[in-house]
Design a protein around this motif. Structure first.
Motif, PDB file in Angstrom:
ATOM      1  N   ASP A 102      73.521  23.803  36.714  1.00 24.12           N
ATOM      2  CA  ASP A 102      73.487  22.818  37.792  1.00 24.12           C
ATOM      3  C   ASP A 102      73.234  21.449  37.176  1.00 24.12           C
ATOM      4  N   ARG A 103      74.271  20.621  37.096  1.00 21.76           N
ATOM      5  CA  ARG A 103      74.166  19.299  36.482  1.00 21.76           C
ATOM      6  C   ARG A 103      73.646  18.261  37.475  1.00 21.76           C
ATOM      7  N   GLY A 104      73.489  18.637  38.746  1.00 23.61           N
ATOM      8  CA  GLY A 104      72.893  17.752  39.735  1.00 23.61           C
ATOM      9  C   GLY A 104      73.869  16.776  40.363  1.00 23.61           C
ATOM     10  N   ILE A 105      73.284  15.777  41.030  1.00 23.75           N
ATOM     11  CA  ILE A 105      74.090  14.756  41.692  1.00 23.75           C
ATOM     12  C   ILE A 105      73.848  13.410  41.018  1.00 23.75           C
ATOM     13  N   TYR A 106      74.873  12.583  41.043  1.00 23.42           N
ATOM     14  CA  TYR A 106      74.837  11.280  40.374  1.00 23.42           C
ATOM     15  C   TYR A 106      75.525  10.241  41.246  1.00 23.42           C
ATOM     16  N   THR A 107      75.133   8.992  41.080  1.00 27.29           N
ATOM     17  CA  THR A 107      75.877   7.905  41.697  1.00 27.29           C
ATOM     18  C   THR A 107      77.018   7.517  40.758  1.00 27.29           C
ATOM     19  N   ALA A 108      78.120   7.085  41.331  1.00 27.55           N
ATOM     20  CA  ALA A 108      79.266   6.656  40.539  1.00 27.55           C
ATOM     21  C   ALA A 108      80.123   5.708  41.379  1.00 27.55           C
ATOM     22  N   GLY A 109      80.848   4.853  40.695  1.00 31.77           N
ATOM     23  CA  GLY A 109      81.721   3.905  41.365  1.00 31.77           C
ATOM     24  C   GLY A 109      83.174   4.343  41.383  1.00 31.77           C
ATOM     25  N   PHE A 110      83.427   5.652  41.409  1.00 31.93           N
ATOM     26  CA  PHE A 110      84.801   6.146  41.457  1.00 31.93           C
ATOM     27  C   PHE A 110      85.519   5.577  42.689  1.00 31.93           C
ATOM     28  N   TYR A 111      86.775   5.255  42.529  1.00 32.09           N
ATOM     29  CA  TYR A 111      87.550   4.600  43.585  1.00 32.09           C
ATOM     30  C   TYR A 111      87.448   5.326  44.925  1.00 32.09           C
ATOM     31  N   VAL A 112      87.683   6.633  44.926  1.00 37.89           N
ATOM     32  CA  VAL A 112      87.700   7.359  46.203  1.00 37.89           C
ATOM     33  C   VAL A 112      86.336   7.358  46.877  1.00 37.89           C
ATOM     34  N   LEU A 113      85.278   7.211  46.113  1.00 41.21           N
ATOM     35  CA  LEU A 113      83.943   7.141  46.694  1.00 41.21           C
ATOM     36  C   LEU A 113      83.650   5.738  47.204  1.00 41.21           C
ATOM     37  N   LYS A 114      83.964   4.767  46.390  1.00 40.84           N
ATOM     38  CA  LYS A 114      83.657   3.374  46.708  1.00 40.84           C
ATOM     39  C   LYS A 114      84.502   2.832  47.861  1.00 40.84           C
ATOM     40  N   HIS A 115      85.739   3.283  47.977  1.00 44.55           N
ATOM     41  CA  HIS A 115      86.657   2.725  48.966  1.00 44.55           C
ATOM     42  C   HIS A 115      86.881   3.600  50.198  1.00 44.55           C
ATOM     43  N   SER A 116      86.161   4.680  50.322  1.00 46.14           N
ATOM     44  CA  SER A 116      86.301   5.497  51.530  1.00 46.14           C
ATOM     45  C   SER A 116      85.468   4.870  52.645  1.00 46.14           C
ATOM     46  N   GLU A 117      85.936   5.046  53.859  1.00 50.58           N
ATOM     47  CA  GLU A 117      85.240   4.493  55.025  1.00 50.58           C
ATOM     48  C   GLU A 117      84.224   5.481  55.597  1.00 50.58           C
ATOM     49  N   MET A 118      84.199   6.672  55.066  1.00 47.75           N
ATOM     50  CA  MET A 118      83.341   7.728  55.574  1.00 47.75           C
ATOM     51  C   MET A 118      82.505   8.273  54.422  1.00 47.75           C
ATOM     52  N   PRO A 119      81.468   9.077  54.700  1.00 45.93           N
ATOM     53  CA  PRO A 119      80.733   9.696  53.594  1.00 45.93           C
ATOM     54  C   PRO A 119      81.703  10.427  52.675  1.00 45.93           C
ATOM     55  N   ALA A 120      81.493  10.286  51.365  1.00 49.05           N
ATOM     56  CA  ALA A 120      82.427  10.856  50.394  1.00 49.05           C
ATOM     57  C   ALA A 120      81.678  11.422  49.198  1.00 49.05           C
ATOM     58  N   CYS A 121      82.259  12.454  48.612  1.00 45.89           N
ATOM     59  CA  CYS A 121      81.679  13.104  47.438  1.00 45.89           C
ATOM     60  C   CYS A 121      82.817  13.553  46.521  1.00 45.89           C
ATOM     61  N   LEU A 122      82.623  13.357  45.234  1.00 44.43           N
ATOM     62  CA  LEU A 122      83.549  13.876  44.226  1.00 44.43           C
ATOM     63  C   LEU A 122      82.799  14.971  43.487  1.00 44.43           C
ATOM     64  N   ILE A 123      83.365  16.166  43.492  1.00 45.13           N
ATOM     65  CA  ILE A 123      82.698  17.288  42.838  1.00 45.13           C
ATOM     66  C   ILE A 123      83.459  17.700  41.586  1.00 45.13           C
ATOM     67  N   GLU A 124      82.696  18.112  40.585  1.00 44.85           N
ATOM     68  CA  GLU A 124      83.235  18.655  39.340  1.00 44.85           C
ATOM     69  C   GLU A 124      82.858  20.132  39.326  1.00 44.85           C
ATOM     70  N   LEU A 125      83.852  20.996  39.462  1.00 43.36           N
ATOM     71  CA  LEU A 125      83.626  22.435  39.589  1.00 43.36           C
ATOM     72  C   LEU A 125      83.047  23.068  38.334  1.00 43.36           C
TER      73      LEU A 125
END
Length: 185
Positions: A121-144
């Motif tokens: 479990d590598r946990g959760i992190y903040t990041a400025g990925f485009y799909v996260l930063k530019h979404s109008e709704m809550p967003a998450c990018l997961i690494e399986l």
């Protein structure tokens, strides 16, 4: 994540990220559909979202625009990781710190994925990925998991392991919506 002309990461046994991501997304969508959710997928086949041979910015913009156009409650971008050290492994989740709900979504998806997959479990992190930063709704990018890790590459290619990941993500989404609905009262 990825698809069409953008294969994403590739493991040493030639497992492609775009294939793993799509397989898990399809399995997750089927589970959510059975629960009555309305699922809008940016792609259901191996294709570019914006159009054939789209640039990275075009693809990313098309994904967030698709979510907005469909008035999505949230955006989940599914990925498989890669790192130069083949010993590194595990699953992780990223959010952009624009809202409490994005962090909450990442927390629940990560817990569901970690409980189901039993990877580090590598946990959760903040990041400025485009799909996260530019979404109008809550967003998450997961690494399986890590395609650069031979054991995890083999797991990620396995339909049975993909089922586990989809079940874990579905459980994470269910617990997210339960908690989010309580907070909204």
């Amino acid at each position: 994540g990825h698809g069409g002309s953008d294969a994403g990461a590739r493991g040493s046994a030639n497992v492609q990220e775009k294939d793993v991501n799509l397989a898990v997304a399809q399995k997750l969508a089927a589970l959510l559909d059975k629960e009555g959710a309305i699922v809008c997928m940016t792609r259901q086949t191996d294709r570019d979202v914006y159009g054939p041979n789209a640039s990275g910015p075009q693809e990313l913009g098309a994904r967030t625009a698709f979510a907005s156009f469909n008035d999505a409650d949230l955006l989940v971008s599914i990925h498989s990781n890669w790192f130069s050290n083949p010993e590194v492994g595990g699953s992780g989740s990223y959010y952009y710190a624009k809202s409490y709900y994005s962090r909450l979504l990442a927390k629940h998806l990560q817990r569901g994925m970690a409980d189901a997959a039993k990877l580090q479990d590598r946990g959760i992190y903040t990041a400025g990925f485009y799909v996260l930063k530019h979404s109008e709704m809550p967003a998450c990018l997961i690494e399986l998991g890590f395609l650069s890790n031979k054991q995890e590459e083999k797991l990620l290619a396995s339909p049975q392991f993909q089922d586990k990941l989809a079940l874990g993500l579905a459980a994470g989404l269910k617990s997210y919506f339960e908690q989010a609905s309580q907070l909204a009262k």
